[in-house]
Design a protein around this motif. Structure first.
Motif, mmCIF file in Angstrom:
data_model
loop_
_atom_site.group_PDB
_atom_site.id
_atom_site.type_symbol
_atom_site.label_atom_id
_atom_site.label_comp_id
_atom_site.label_asym_id
_atom_site.label_seq_id
_atom_site.Cartn_x
_atom_site.Cartn_y
_atom_site.Cartn_z
ATOM 1 N N ALA A 127 3.949 13.505 -8.890
ATOM 2 C CA ALA A 127 3.791 14.948 -8.671
ATOM 3 C C ALA A 127 5.144 15.641 -8.605
ATOM 4 C CB ALA A 127 2.994 15.173 -7.380
ATOM 5 N N GLU A 128 6.049 15.063 -7.839
ATOM 6 C CA GLU A 128 7.381 15.669 -7.748
ATOM 7 C C GLU A 128 8.087 15.677 -9.090
ATOM 8 O OE1 GLU A 128 8.274 14.289 -3.145
ATOM 9 O OE2 GLU A 128 9.336 13.386 -4.838
ATOM 10 N N LYS A 129 7.849 14.666 -9.881
ATOM 11 C CA LYS A 129 8.484 14.599 -11.205
ATOM 12 C C LYS A 129 8.027 15.753 -12.084
ATOM 13 C CE LYS A 129 9.146 11.434 -15.072
ATOM 14 N NZ LYS A 129 8.832 10.098 -15.632
ATOM 15 N N LYS A 130 6.732 16.040 -12.024
ATOM 16 C CA LYS A 130 6.238 17.165 -12.814
ATOM 17 C C LYS A 130 6.870 18.466 -12.354
ATOM 18 C CE LYS A 130 1.778 14.984 -13.811
ATOM 19 N NZ LYS A 130 0.286 15.047 -13.617
ATOM 20 N N ALA A 131 6.957 18.666 -11.016
ATOM 21 C CA ALA A 131 7.582 19.898 -10.513
ATOM 22 C C ALA A 131 9.040 20.002 -10.954
ATOM 23 C CB ALA A 131 7.473 19.929 -8.983
ATOM 24 N N LEU A 135 17.202 12.551 -2.447
ATOM 25 C CA LEU A 135 16.922 12.882 -1.049
ATOM 26 C C LEU A 135 15.423 12.823 -0.767
ATOM 27 C CD1 LEU A 135 18.011 13.850 1.689
ATOM 28 C CD2 LEU A 135 17.835 16.183 0.841
ATOM 29 N N THR A 136 14.677 13.406 -1.646
ATOM 30 C CA THR A 136 13.223 13.399 -1.471
ATOM 31 C C THR A 136 12.679 11.980 -1.484
ATOM 32 O OG1 THR A 136 13.157 15.524 -2.613
ATOM 33 C CG2 THR A 136 11.061 14.356 -2.360
ATOM 34 N N HIS A 137 13.240 11.205 -2.410
ATOM 35 C CA HIS A 137 12.788 9.814 -2.536
ATOM 36 C C HIS A 137 13.093 9.012 -1.268
ATOM 37 C CE1 HIS A 137 11.817 6.045 -4.446
ATOM 38 N NE2 HIS A 137 13.055 5.572 -4.173
ATOM 39 N N GLN A 138 14.291 9.197 -0.726
ATOM 40 C CA GLN A 138 14.655 8.469 0.491
ATOM 41 C C GLN A 138 13.806 8.908 1.681
ATOM 42 O OE1 GLN A 138 18.806 8.990 1.024
ATOM 43 N NE2 GLN A 138 19.391 7.471 -0.559
ATOM 44 N N MET A 174 0.833 -1.199 0.000
ATOM 45 C CA MET A 174 0.000 0.000 0.000
ATOM 46 C C MET A 174 0.867 1.248 0.000
ATOM 47 S SD MET A 174 -2.844 -1.274 2.799
ATOM 48 C CE MET A 174 -3.669 0.318 2.792
ATOM 49 N N ALA A 175 1.990 1.240 0.749
ATOM 50 C CA ALA A 175 2.903 2.402 0.790
ATOM 51 C C ALA A 175 3.527 2.662 -0.562
ATOM 52 C CB ALA A 175 3.964 2.192 1.851
ATOM 53 N N ILE A 176 3.827 1.611 -1.304
ATOM 54 C CA ILE A 176 4.431 1.783 -2.627
ATOM 55 C C ILE A 176 3.478 2.497 -3.569
ATOM 56 C CG2 ILE A 176 5.156 0.482 -4.676
ATOM 57 C CD1 ILE A 176 6.459 -1.527 -2.821
ATOM 58 N N GLU A 177 2.235 2.166 -3.483
ATOM 59 C CA GLU A 177 1.261 2.853 -4.348
ATOM 60 C C GLU A 177 1.201 4.341 -4.018
ATOM 61 O OE1 GLU A 177 -1.689 -1.027 -4.855
ATOM 62 O OE2 GLU A 177 -2.377 0.790 -3.817
ATOM 63 N N GLU A 178 1.155 4.672 -2.734
ATOM 64 C CA GLU A 178 1.150 6.088 -2.356
ATOM 65 C C GLU A 178 2.427 6.788 -2.782
ATOM 66 O OE1 GLU A 178 0.505 6.201 1.786
ATOM 67 O OE2 GLU A 178 -1.579 5.437 1.692
ATOM 68 N N ARG A 179 3.547 6.116 -2.623
ATOM 69 C CA ARG A 179 4.842 6.726 -3.016
ATOM 70 C C ARG A 179 4.875 7.011 -4.501
ATOM 71 N NH1 ARG A 179 9.726 2.790 -3.090
ATOM 72 N NH2 ARG A 179 8.463 2.215 -4.910
ATOM 73 N N ASP A 180 4.342 6.091 -5.313
ATOM 74 C CA ASP A 180 4.336 6.311 -6.760
ATOM 75 C C ASP A 180 3.545 7.557 -7.121
ATOM 76 O OD1 ASP A 180 4.200 2.751 -7.490
ATOM 77 O OD2 ASP A 180 5.901 4.091 -7.078
ATOM 78 N N LYS A 181 2.457 7.766 -6.438
ATOM 79 C CA LYS A 181 1.658 8.970 -6.719
ATOM 80 C C LYS A 181 2.447 10.225 -6.388
ATOM 81 C CE LYS A 181 -2.769 6.642 -5.865
ATOM 82 N NZ LYS A 181 -3.988 6.593 -4.992
ATOM 83 N N ARG A 182 3.072 10.237 -5.197
ATOM 84 C CA ARG A 182 3.884 11.405 -4.825
ATOM 85 C C ARG A 182 5.025 11.625 -5.817
ATOM 86 N NH1 ARG A 182 3.194 9.203 0.338
ATOM 87 N NH2 ARG A 182 5.327 8.408 0.308
ATOM 88 N N LEU A 200 13.474 22.069 -14.361
ATOM 89 C CA LEU A 200 14.476 21.758 -15.376
ATOM 90 C C LEU A 200 14.274 22.598 -16.623
ATOM 91 C CD1 LEU A 200 16.834 19.968 -16.280
ATOM 92 C CD2 LEU A 200 15.164 18.272 -17.050
ATOM 93 N N GLU A 201 13.018 22.840 -16.974
ATOM 94 C CA GLU A 201 12.761 23.640 -18.166
ATOM 95 C C GLU A 201 13.232 25.063 -17.959
ATOM 96 O OE1 GLU A 201 11.730 22.236 -20.818
ATOM 97 O OE2 GLU A 201 11.690 24.048 -22.034
ATOM 98 N N THR A 202 12.952 25.632 -16.769
ATOM 99 C CA THR A 202 13.429 26.991 -16.480
ATOM 100 C C THR A 202 14.953 27.046 -16.505
ATOM 101 O OG1 THR A 202 13.312 26.463 -14.122
ATOM 102 C CG2 THR A 202 11.379 27.518 -15.130
ATOM 103 N N GLU A 203 15.606 26.005 -15.945
ATOM 104 C CA GLU A 203 17.057 25.980 -15.953
ATOM 105 C C GLU A 203 17.596 25.904 -17.386
ATOM 106 O OE1 GLU A 203 17.769 26.499 -11.991
ATOM 107 O OE2 GLU A 203 19.222 26.312 -13.608
ATOM 108 N N ARG A 204 16.947 25.118 -18.221
ATOM 109 C CA ARG A 204 17.371 25.033 -19.627
ATOM 110 C C ARG A 204 17.254 26.378 -20.333
ATOM 111 N NH1 ARG A 204 14.581 19.354 -21.651
ATOM 112 N NH2 ARG A 204 16.052 17.945 -20.557
ATOM 113 N N GLN A 205 16.160 27.096 -20.043
ATOM 114 C CA GLN A 205 15.999 28.415 -20.684
ATOM 115 C C GLN A 205 17.098 29.372 -20.259
ATOM 116 O OE1 GLN A 205 12.053 29.702 -19.693
ATOM 117 N NE2 GLN A 205 11.015 28.093 -20.944
ATOM 118 N N SER A 206 17.393 29.361 -18.928
ATOM 119 C CA SER A 206 18.459 30.258 -18.463
ATOM 120 C C SER A 206 19.813 29.853 -19.074
ATOM 121 C CB SER A 206 18.544 30.217 -16.941
ATOM 122 O OG SER A 206 18.851 28.900 -16.507
#
Length: 1807
Positions: A1048-1052, A1251-1254, A1037-1045, A1057-1063
């Motif tokens: 979301a973090e991946k999108k952020a 770090l976030t993942h751990q 059950m924890a793995i399913e919740e972690r995948d969802k989080r 990363l896109e802003t960094e690429r532009q700069s």
């Protein structure tokens, strides 16, 4: 000129002698018809010879030039005495046992073991044509083998001679030569078996006779078979006419066959045979000579057994064979007796031990054998009668049985030998060796001699026809006209023996008659054969007949002819023997079915006339088709016909063996015995055939060189030597039939060469007379001149003497007058002086007397006054003393008075009693005490005297006791220490016992505890399993919740990363703009104002070039060198600046401001970059590194060390950079920093996600497992302990970081000081530069420098603008860093302010740096090894070993393949992969062997891999870890040593491979040099006019002679050098090569008579000097000692040629011996024996000189010289011992790279 005209005065002839056969004589006067007067040379006797027929004139002697020739046919006079004398000279004087006689080799038995049959002699004759070297049996064998290869025709060597002549030995050496030259392809080693058959056949077929200790009593023909490749593939043997009668009877002084005596000697080894001493057997003791000097029968028996084993005869067969032989001996001892009743009949005692032994050995019936040994069965028409034989007939039947048994055993053994020698391979050709008896004639000649002489008649016929054919072929080849030569044909004698009514036919007929007898046979001969011219009747008696053989007339006694021809044995006896049960061999040898031996015969196409009969052994007669037994004579005739057919199908080669004497004395020549054998063996017939034609043959060039004296110089045409020879002959030989001109030779009749020699000697004599006359005239004139000069000199001296005497007299008179005058003056002066002295003396005496008298008076006066003075003083003193005495007397009187008065008063007092008592009392006491003391003292003295002696004794005892006490103390100390040790050991033992008890108790406790804990653990494991099931559900059950989080973090993160690429894109676009602007500014022409350069910077220097330093082919390193400002020669610029005009100047102030601006920007940029790097480092350390992982700490320390190293390098590099260089460096560093920042940013993003993942995993895991009660995780304090451990690790890391910061701070402070120092120097040079720039340019160089400065100033202005833009980008980076810090805070990372503070501190400490070092990745530190895949091993070996070419290898590091292979081995040790290591070394071995096998003929390949294998061997030693090999290693090399594997065994394997390569290289070089040695050293003649005519007309090519040999040596030397073969090994190789050159040259010299002369010695010495010069020029680099050692190996050949040039008189014996220190006595004597004087006037070598040389050399060698093995030739196969010295390599393994030329990219990885 006729032969009669040669018999002139001083002509040398031969006359007959009754004992010596021929003796030399000299003609005393010219021959007149009918009378020839000669003088015997030996006795001086004058003899008158009457000549009835001029054809019978005494034979002429050959010139001395031809005496001792190798070939008898080269003699000018070919007749019996010339041949006999030539053989005697060669045999006795020169110890040469072999001589050619055309195609025949004459071999004389020396009865001495000569060292001329070794392997080195075999190799010396290999490949040489017959006649090139001295005559030898090996030369005949080589000729046969060469013809077999060239003509592809079978060959045969026919060895004949009488018993004791050495036939068997010659045949054995011929077979040994074939076996040594061409080995077989079979594994059975046929050549070894062929040689092993010799001792077997000698044992069973040889016996001692009166003429020979090892006489062959049978004939044999050995065929050595060759395959299509001409290698030995098998052999076969056929025997003829074994002398079986020797088994039962031997003459006096002879022995039976050797095998019987060998068995008796080995009786103890085979007790079951019941043998005894040889004298105990009847068949062995009849000759009375059972011993042979120098022969050990037991040793010979062991050799025979070993030979039988070698030939495949089993042990049981050998035992059966010995049983049969023992039975034969015991059968001979069966005693036949007669009884009293019947004296004539034969009986055998029933208890005969030998009869019992025979029956027990063979397993037959004793009664049957006893019966048939004494009885015979007679079959008549109606009945069979058994009758008893008489003793004589029974003994004959017994002996016949023994002979039959031995003959059958002999035949079986021959078959066994043939079976062993038959390998079954294809047989294409063969070489047959026939060892057959020679012509024999004795006092009593029987059937054996008849067969032997019959065989020699057949062989002689074949020999005569062959010699005649060769002679005619020679004439046809040379295209000369010839007549048919008549030669002796012995066909009538053969017809007498072979015709239908011949001897053999009549003998067989008489044998078939029932009552035939020997007398009847002789009668038939006298009746039927009288018509034959070669048959004679004896003058007396009818029991013999005479046959006129080609050698002599032989009378044969008929006794025993029929019995020997029948060779019958009683059938009853044979049947009894065949019934043997204990010896299976009996059934084999008496088998009825003969074994097919057709394989031993030539091919059928060559034997059409050969009877179809088994010829494996022809010693036993087969049965006829009708069943009737074939007679021995018929069988021998058939076998002889088969032999002749075989010989006719081959090319024969003849060896005639001669027995020199009957006493078996070494090198003793009996002329009468020798001449008879020469006649018998056909040598004289060969001479007669040769002399009937043109026996003397000369090549045109040789004839011209010898006889050019007979031609005028104007008649010589060197372009046409044949025409010149024709002129010589036409001028001197009028009869044209005396010579013929052939295609390449001139053919002379007999005697013509001697005549030409006589003419040549006459011409030489005339020339000598002319020379003598001129010389004598010159000497006479010189003597006359000397006499005239002497007379003139004497006259001059006489006249001078008279004049000098007159002058002397005048001088004497004048001198006398002068003397008189002088003397008279002297006398006058003397008289005057005397008178004057007298007057002066008188005056002196008078004056002295008066002066002394006056002095005396004055002295008396003075003394008188003194006496008066003393007298007056005395008187006054006496007066005073008298007065003083009187005064004293008065005083004394007064004092006496006073004293008397005092005395009286005291006297009165003393008379009182008390006073006296008081005085006496004290005295009495004192006296008593003194007496007592005296007595006591005397008593003590008496007691002390013995005590003193005791004291002395006690003192001595005391000293000894002190020594004992000292020893006791030491012993006490030792005992105390031992006791302590013992106590300690007891304590330890007790402690050990206690500990053991404790351990046992603890063990029991642990076992019980373990059982309890085990039960607890099992219960807990059940609980944990239950909990695990529940946790697994929560975890899913924890793995399913972690995948969802995570989504979301991946999108952020993607948005970030896109802003960094532009700069980043913006930064890149700005960078590209700056780059384009910079490029445009550089392309645009500079337009600058002239400004003052008073403050110009000196940092603008010229850019230096970077040079590449290429070392080895595989190691390449680059190094940059930049000169400092001190290297610039400013004075030259100042001095030349005034010569040029005014140039535009730049504004130095503007340049300085720009530089300051750039420095500020650079420092700001470096601070920014360092701050970002520190942030990322801290993030990496805090997030990615696990707290308990020490590897990350280690990697961090290594990273810091590398960064520290790079900082130092960058600092040093910045010190030497100028302004322009600095600007470029700044731009490059900006690019690197931008890339580094991008990489660090990406790493930060990844770290953040991790770090976030751990964090989420931990939270979800805790929540899912424990819900809200998270503290249950730490219920045992595990998290607290983990936190404390992590805290300690962090603290430790923090301390390490502080240490690093401190180190960097110190480093930066040092850098500040360096920068300050550089700044001062810059200001100094700035002033100097400004002064120079303010002045007008005086030279072109200064003008160019000013222009260059202006250009650089413009570039700096443009760079300034670019730097401003870069500063803007730095500000942007700062903003990005702030954003990153904010994100880190948001992520929950603490202590971000500390990181900023640390970075600020570092920023403040680095403000003084001008340029921050470029950020680089960590450099790899190589371990010095190559990694490879196992499947790539074959490819690597192929490319590195098999495909490597020497031309490629020389461009690489020497030994590079060895280094690469070793680094591969090192990697297998590093990864501990033993199978891989074994496979690699095995592949290396196989690869090297395949390469060298494929390139076996390449010296360069062998040298290359010898060097590489030794390099690999030395690497294995150097990196083995052994202390003895690590002395010269660096610490890094010691670290790279092998850690796991011990490769000492493989070092030995590599050493063996290196030795094999070395030996192969030596063999290859020797094979290449062999074809050059003879032409370069022995044949080449550079000094013209010595041994022949001047050869300057045809110059030698540059490649001829020693030049070619030196070129080959130089090439070899170059190969060894370029492939870096060890120096010591190179010295050994050249020492070996020059030894081979010396040995080969000396061996050829010892075997070639034509080289042994003075002229050739000079030529050879000159050629050797070329080699010595080459050694001194090319090998001096190896040191003087090594060079002299190599030169010393040439001493034998050098001393040999010096011996040829030395004087050879008796006075030079000792100097000759001292000169030949490296030659043996045998070699020196051989050279002296072969020495040939070139002319008659040259001194000849005498026998006495040779004997004296031999004697002195034996004394020099010492008494043990005879015990050492003597070899005539040097051993060309000798190889010096080679040792591979350890040679460490200074090359670092980590620096080695694999070059592209090896094509190993992708297969090897450097780690």
């Amino acid at each position: 000129m006729t032969t009669k005209e040669l018999y002139t005065k001083d002509a040398r002839v031969w006359v007959e002698h009754p004992v010596q056969v021929w003796e030399g004589a000299t003609v005393t006067s010219d021959y007149r018809s009918g009378v020839l007067i000669v003088k015997i040379d030996q006795t001086g006797e004058i003899r008158q010879i009457k000549i009835t027929d001029e054809k019978k004139l005494p034979p002429l002697r050959n010139p001395s030039l031809l005496i001792g020739q190798n070939d008898l046919t080269s003699l000018s006079y070919l007749h019996e005495p010339a041949v006999l004398h030539n053989l005697k000279v060669r045999f006795c004087d020169r110890n040469a046992i072999y001589t050619y006689c055309g195609i025949v080799l004459v071999a004389i038995n020396p009865y001495y073991d000569l060292p001329i049959y070794g392997d080195e002699t075999i190799m010396a004759y290999r490949g040489q044509s017959m006649g090139d070297l001295d005559p030898h049996i090996f030369a005949v064998s080589e000729e046969a083998y060469t013809k077999l290869e060239r003509e592809r025709r079978d060959q045969s060597i026919i060895v004949s001679g009488e018993s004791g002549a050495g036939k068997t030995v010659s045949a054995k050496y011929a077979m040994r030569y074939f076996a040594a030259v061409r080995g077989n392809v079979s594994e059975t080693q046929v050549e070894r078996k062929v040689l092993a058959s010799s001792p077997i056949m000698e044992a069973i077929g040889n016996a001692k006779t009166t003429r020979n200790d090892n006489s062959s009593r049978f004939g044999k023909f050995i065929e050595i078979h060759f395959d299509p490749e001409y290698r030995i593939c098998g052999a076969s043997m056929r025997t003829y006419l074994l002398e079986k009668s020797r088994v039962t009877y031997q003459s006096a002084g002879e022995r039976n066959y050797h095998i019987f005596y060998q068995l008796c000697a080995a009786a103890r080894q085979m007790p079951d045979l019941k043998l005894d001493h040889q004298d105990c057997f009847h068949y062995l003791n009849q000759g009375g000579s059972p011993e042979i000097d120098g022969v050990n029968d037991l040793k010979a028996f062991n050799e025979t057994k070993n030979a039988l084993t070698t030939l495949g005869v089993t042990e049981s067969e050998q035992q059966n064979m010995f049983t049969v032989l023992a039975a034969i001996l015991h059968l001979g001892n069966v005693e036949l007796t007669s009884s009293e009743e019947d004296a004539e009949s034969a009986y055998i005692e029933s208890d005969d031990t030998h009869l019992k032994t025979v029956c027990s050995l063979l397993g037959i019936s004793k009664l049957e054998l006893s019966r048939w040994l004494t009885h015979r069965r007679i079959a008549s028409a109606h009945e069979v009668i058994v009758s008893r034989m008489d003793i004589q007939r029974a003994a004959f039947a017994r002996d016949a049985l023994a002979k039959r048994m031995y003959g059958e055993l002999f035949a079986w053994l021959v078959q066994a030998v043939n079976r062993a020698l038959d390998t079954g391979h294809a047989k294409k050709h063969f070489i047959g060796v026939l060892d057959i008896y020679g012509f024999e004639t004795f006092e009593i000649n029987s059937f054996e001699q008849f067969c032997i002489n019959y065989a020699n008649e057949k062989l002689q016929q074949q020999f005569n026809s062959h010699v005649f054919k060769l002679e005619q072929d020679e004439y046809i080849k040379e295209e000369i006209s010839w007549k048919m030569i008549d030669f002796y044909d012995n066909q009538p004698c053969i017809d007498l023996i072979e015709d239908r009514l011949g001897v053999l036919a009549l003998l067989d007929e008489e044998c078939r008659v029932p009552q035939g007898s020997d007398q009847g046979f002789v009668a038939k001969l006298h009746d039927k054969c009288a018509k034959y011219p070669h048959f004679l009747k004896p003058r007396f008696g009818n029991a013999a007949f005479i046959i006129k053989h080609f050698a002599d007339n032989v009378e044969y006694q008929c006794g025993g002819f029929l019995e020997k021809n029948r060779d019958t044995v009683l059938e009853e006896q044979l049947e009894c023997i065949k019934s043997a049960t204990c010896c299976r061999l009996i059934h084999v040898i008496f088998a009825e079915t003969p074994v097919d031996h057709s394989a031993t015969l030539p091919p059928p196409s060559r034997r059409r006339a050969t009877p179809s009969m088994p010829l494996g052994s022809l010693t036993q007669p087969p049965r006829r088709a009708s069943g009737q037994k074939q007679t021995v004579g018929a069988q021998f005739r058939a076998s002889l016909s088969a032999l002749m057919a075989t010989l006719s199908a081959t090319t024969p080669h003849y060896v005639r063996c001669i027995k020199p004497n009957d006493t078996k004395t070494a090198f003793q020549f009996d002329a009468a015995r020798a001449v008879n054998q020469l006649r018998a063996c056909g040598v004289l017939e060969t001479i007669r055939i040769s002399s009937a034609g043109f026996p003397s043959r000369w090549l045109y060039q040789d004839f011209f060189q010898r006889y050019r004296l007979l031609c005028l110089f104007k008649d010589i045409d060197r372009a046409n030597i044949k025409a010149t020879c024709s002129k010589i002959l036409l001028k001197h030989v009028k009869a044209t039939d005396k010579y013929q001109f052939g295609a390449s030779k001139i053919f002379f009749r007999a005697g013509q060469v001697a005549y030409l020699e006589k003419l040549r000697a006459d011409v030489q004599r005339l020339c000598c007379v002319r020379v003598q006359s001129c010389v004598r005239g010159f000497l006479a004139r010189r003597r006359y001149k000397r006499l005239a000069n002497a007379i003139h000199g004497i006259l001059a001296h006489a006249k001078g003497y008279l004049v000098r005497r007159k002058v002397q007299e005048i001088r004497r008179n004048r001198a006398a007058i002068k003397i008189q005058k002088t003397v008279r003056g002297w006398l006058a002066r003397l008289k005057y002086q005397r008178l004057r002295q007298l007057a002066i003396g008188i005056q002196a005496l008078a004056r002295g007397y008066m002066a002394r008298k006056l002095y005396k008076n004055k002295k008396i006066l003075k003394l008188t006054i003194g006496i008066q003075r003393y007298a007056r003083g005395y008187l006054i003193r006496r007066q005073i003393s008298k007065r003083k005495r009187k005064i004293i007397v008065a005083q004394a009187a007064v004092r006496r008075f006073l004293a008397r008065r005092q005395y009286k008063r005291l006297r009165i007092e003393a008379r009182s009693l008390d006073h006296v008592k008081s005085l006496n009392k004290g005295l009495e006491n004192k006296i008593i005490s003194l007496q007592q003391r005296l007595e006591d003292a005397l008593g003590k003295v008496k007691k002390i005297e013995p005590l003193q002696t005791q004291i002395a004794e006690l003192k001595a005892k005391l000293e000894t006791l002190k020594l004992v006490e000292i020893e006791a103390k030491t012993l006490k100390v030792d005992i105390h220490s031992k006791d302590n040790l013992l106590n300690n050991l007891r304590v330890e033992l007790k402690a050990e016992k206690d500990s053991n008890k404790k351990l046992i108790d603890e063990k029991k406790e642990l076992q019980t505890k373990y059982k309890k804990e085990k039960e607890i653990w099992e219960r807990e494991s059940e609980k944990l399993e239950n909990e695990l099931r529940s946790n697994k559900e929560h975890y899913e059950m924890a793995i399913e919740e972690r995948d969802k989080r995570h989504e979301a973090e991946k999108k952020a993160l993607c948005l970030e990363l896109e802003t960094e690429r532009q700069s980043r894109q913006k930064l890149l676009s700005s960078q590209y703009d700056l780059q384009e602007r910079l490029d445009s500014m550089q392309r645009a022409p500079s337009k600058e104002h002239r400004r003052s350069l008073s403050d110009a910077s000196t940092n603008s220097q010229q850019e230096t070039t970077v040079e590449d330093d290429f070392g080895y082919g595989s190691v390449r390193s680059t190094e940059s060198s930049r000169p400092a400002l001190e290297a610039v020669n400013w004075s030259t610029t100042n001095s030349n600046s005034s010569q040029n005009g005014h140039m535009p100047m730049a504004d130095a102030g503007l340049v300085l401001r720009m530089r300051n601006r750039i420095s500020v920007l650079q420092s700001e940029l470096s601070r920014t970059a360092k701050r970002a790097a520190d942030l990322e480092d801290r993030l990496t350390n805090r997030l990615t590194s696990p707290p308990s992982n020490p590897d990350s700490d280690r990697f961090k320390v290594e990273e810091l060390e590398i960064e520290n190293k790079k900082l130092r390098e960058d600092l040093e590099r910045l010190r030497g950079l100028g302004s322009v260089q600095l600007s470029k460096e700044v731009i490059e560093q900006l690019h690197h920093m931008q890339d580094e920042l991008d990489r660090r940013r990406d790493e930060c993003i990844q770290l953040k996600s991790v770090l976030t993942h751990q964090t989420s995993n931990l939270k979800s895991l805790a929540t899912s497992n424990y819900g809200s009660d998270v503290d249950i995780i730490n219920e045992d304090g595990e998290l607290a302990s983990a936190y404390q451990a992590q805290k300690g690790i962090n603290r430790q890391l923090q301390e390490e970081l502080l240490d690093e910061k401190k180190f960097y701070a110190e480093h930066l402070s040092q850098a500040k000081q360096d920068i300050e120092q550089l700044r001062e120097e810059n200001e100094k040079y700035q002033k100097m530069l400004s002064n120079d720039l303010n002045q007008e340019p005086r030279s072109k160089g200064q003008e160019f420098a000013q222009n260059e400065i202006v250009r650089l100033t413009s570039e700096i202005l443009s760079l300034q603008e670019r730097v401003e833009k870069l500063s803007e980008s730095c500000r942007k980076y700062k903003n990005q860093i702030r954003l990153l810090l904010q994100k880190l805070k948001e992520a929950g990372i603490e202590h971000v302010e500390d990181i900023l503070e640390d970075s600020a501190i570092q920023q403040n400490t680095s403000t003084t740096l001008e340029v921050k070092p470029v950020m680089r990745k960590k450099e790899r530190e190589y371990l010095g090894m190559f990694e490879y895949k196992l499947q790539d091993e074959g490819t690597i070996i192929k490319k590195l070993i098999m495909d490597l070419k020497p031309r490629v290898a020389v461009t690489l590091l020497p030994g590079l393949p060895a280094y690469i292979l070793f680094m591969m081995i090192l990697h297998t040790d590093h990864v501990d992969d033993e199978p891989k290591m074994h496979g690699l070394i095995r592949a290396i071995r196989m690869g090297v062997r395949k390469t060298l096998k494929r390139r076996a003929e390449s010296v360069e390949y062998n040298a290359m891999w010898l060097s590489n294998i030794l390099r690999l061997l030395n690497n294995l030693r150097q990196y083995s870890g052994d202390a003895m090999y690590q002395e010269s290693n660096t610490p890094r090399q010691n670290q790279q040593s092998l850690r796991i594997f011990d490769l000492s065994e493989y070092r030995q394997v590599l050493s063996d491979i290196a030795i094999g390569i070395y030996q192969g290289l030596i063999t290859l070089l020797e094979r290449q040099l062999e074809r050059l040695i003879f032409p370069a050293i022995l044949e080449y003649e550079e000094i013209s006019g010595l041994s022949g005519p001047a050869k300057t007309a045809v110059p030698s090519p540059p490649s001829a002679g020693p030049a070619r040999l030196k070129h080959e040596l130089a090439t070899t030397h170059e190969y060894l050098k370029v492939h870096a073969v060890d120096t010591s090994l190179r010295v050994t190789i050249f020492k070996q090569l020059f030894y081979y050159i010396c040995a080969y040259s000396l061996n050829q010299l010892l075997l070639r008579k034509d080289l042994c002369c003075w002229a050739k010695g000079l030529q050879i010495r000159y050629n050797i000097s070329h080699l010595e010069t080459w050694i001194k020029e090319h090998l001096i680099e190896y040191g003087q000692k090594n060079m002299e050692e190599i030169l010393s190996v040439l001493k034998p050949i050098t001393q040999a040629v010096q011996l040829l040039q030395a004087r050879k008189s008796m006075a030079d014996v000792r100097s000759t011996v001292e000169m030949c220190v490296d030659l043996s006595a045998m070699q020196v004597c051989k050279i002296l024996n072969m020495y040939t004087p070139s002319e008659d006037y040259e001194v000849k070598v005498t026998k006495e000189f040779i004997h004296e040389i031999q004697k002195l050399m034996q004394e020099r060698d010492g008494p043990d010289a005879n015990k050492k093995p003597h070899n005539l030739l040097m051993d060309t196969k000798m190889i010096y011992a080679v040792h591979f010295d350890f040679c460490p390599s200074p090359i670092r393994l980590e620096d080695i790279e694999v070059p592209e030329v090896l094509e190993l990219e992708g297969f090897l990885t450097k780690i």
